[in-house]
Design an enzyme around this catalytic site. Structure first.
Site, short mmCIF file in Angstrom:
data_model
loop_
_atom_site.label_atom_id
_atom_site.label_comp_id
_atom_site.label_asym_id
_atom_site.label_seq_id
_atom_site.Cartn_x
_atom_site.Cartn_y
_atom_site.Cartn_z
N LYS A 98 8.56 4.87 16.73
CA LYS A 98 9.73 4.01 16.58
C LYS A 98 10.97 4.67 17.18
CE LYS A 98 7.69 2.02 12.46
NZ LYS A 98 7.66 1.99 10.99
N GLU A 112 -1.28 -6.71 7.82
CA GLU A 112 0.09 -6.46 8.25
C GLU A 112 0.42 -7.32 9.46
OE1 GLU A 112 3.08 -6.03 8.01
OE2 GLU A 112 3.36 -3.87 7.68
N ARG A 113 1.68 -7.51 9.72
CA ARG A 113 2.12 -8.17 10.94
C ARG A 113 1.57 -7.41 12.15
NH1 ARG A 113 8.47 -7.96 12.77
NH2 ARG A 113 8.21 -8.81 14.89
N HIS A 137 0.83 -1.21 0.00
CA HIS A 137 0.00 0.00 0.00
C HIS A 137 0.86 1.26 0.00
CE1 HIS A 137 0.98 0.90 4.21
NE2 HIS A 137 0.79 -0.38 4.46
N TRP A 197 0.63 6.84 9.50
CA TRP A 197 1.57 6.46 10.56
C TRP A 197 2.93 6.09 10.00
CZ3 TRP A 197 -1.12 3.35 15.08
CH2 TRP A 197 -1.95 4.24 15.77
N ASN A 198 3.02 5.65 8.74
CA ASN A 198 4.33 5.56 8.09
C ASN A 198 4.99 6.93 8.11
OD1 ASN A 198 3.18 3.33 5.46
ND2 ASN A 198 4.18 2.78 7.38
N ARG A 208 -5.87 1.03 4.46
CA ARG A 208 -4.76 1.54 3.65
C ARG A 208 -4.46 0.63 2.47
NH1 ARG A 208 -2.96 -0.28 8.63
NH2 ARG A 208 -1.11 -1.61 8.76
N HIS A 223 0.65 -5.45 2.61
CA HIS A 223 1.49 -4.70 3.55
C HIS A 223 2.93 -5.16 3.50
CE1 HIS A 223 -2.27 -3.25 5.46
NE2 HIS A 223 -2.71 -4.43 5.05
N GLY A 224 3.81 -4.36 4.08
CA GLY A 224 5.22 -4.65 4.02
C GLY A 224 5.58 -6.05 4.50
#
Length: 244
Positions: free
Chosen positions: A98, A87-88, A9, A14-15, A60, A182-183
């Site tokens: 982070k 996503e995880r 996506h 939040w990214n 997303r 997702h990643g």
């Protein structure tokens, strides 16, 4: 040959803010919407026809799929949502900065939580309002299927039934399939498809908004490439390593 298109996506809010997202249902940023439009444009210009689209149940990824469908003039194509492509789950880290977690726990620990194959972050309390047990979109699932935290290994094990039972049969019938996800759910699939070792998957980063295309002949992968220039891809992959 049939085509499997994997698309992370576009950038989420939040990214952009540098926060752990996981299963929290955060929308795309303006940049993320533009990334999705660009992905659809690239696929259209490449002459790729998509027959069916799979996505997660998080907005997303769904919105990315919608924007791509609109850009390709494929709003009529079936869109199937599966929680297994989520996503995880980042457990108790979800919503936290982070950078703040690096300051609190150290870069090594945060790196292990983010990149380690079988390392789970601290779990989310099942009584928390943010736990998937409290989310109506998962109400028909057995409670023991809903995670409080996941490693990449857990994400792979959760994603593979969707791959084998829902996605792969379409490819075997000759359909071109797009997965907007997702990643980490896509990293899990890439690990499976490319048979990447557990210790090596930590180095794989999936950039936002750039289609990754597998060309298959039957069950055999003949080619794998991104729709991006080398310079653009290097920059995007570097960003992906920072924002996940």
């Amino acid at each position: 040959m049939t085509k499997l298109i994997l698309l992370r996506h576009g950038q989420s809010l939040w990214n952009e803010a540098g926060r752990f997202t996981g299963w929290v249902d955060i929308d795309l940023s303006e940049r993320g919407r533009e990334e999705a439009r660009e992905a659809g444009k690239r696929l259209r210009e490449e002459g790729i026809v998509v027959d069916i689209i799979f996505t997660s149940v998080l907005k997303r990824a769904i919105r990315t799929a919608w924007i791509v469908m609109d850009e390709m003039d494929l709003m009529w194509v079936p869109l199937l949502c599966s929680w297994r492509l989520n996503e995880r789950h980042y457990g108790a880290l979800q919503g936290l900065s982070k950078a703040d977690m690096v300051q609190k726990y150290g870069e090594g620990q945060v790196h292990a939580w983010r990149r380690g194959y079988d390392v789970r972050p601290p779990p989310l309390d099942p009584s928390s309002r943010g736990h998937p047990l409290s989310d109506p979109r998962y109400r028909d699932l057995q409670p023991d299927l809903l995670p409080s935290s996941e490693s990449l290994k857990d994400t792979l094990n959760r994603t593979l039934p969707c791959w084998h039972e829902e996605i792969l049969p379409h490819l075997q019938k000759g359909a071109n399939v797009l997965i907007a996800a997702h990643g980490n759910s896509l990293r899990a699939l890439v690990k499976h498809l490319d048979n990447i070792a557990d210790d090596d998957i930590s180095e794989v980063n999936i950039p936002t908004g750039i289609p990754l295309i597998y060309e298959l002949e039957g069950d055999v992968i003949r080619e794998r490439h991104y729709l991006a220039s080398g310079e653009e891809l290097a920059r995007a992959v570097g960003e992906a390593a920072r924002v996940r």
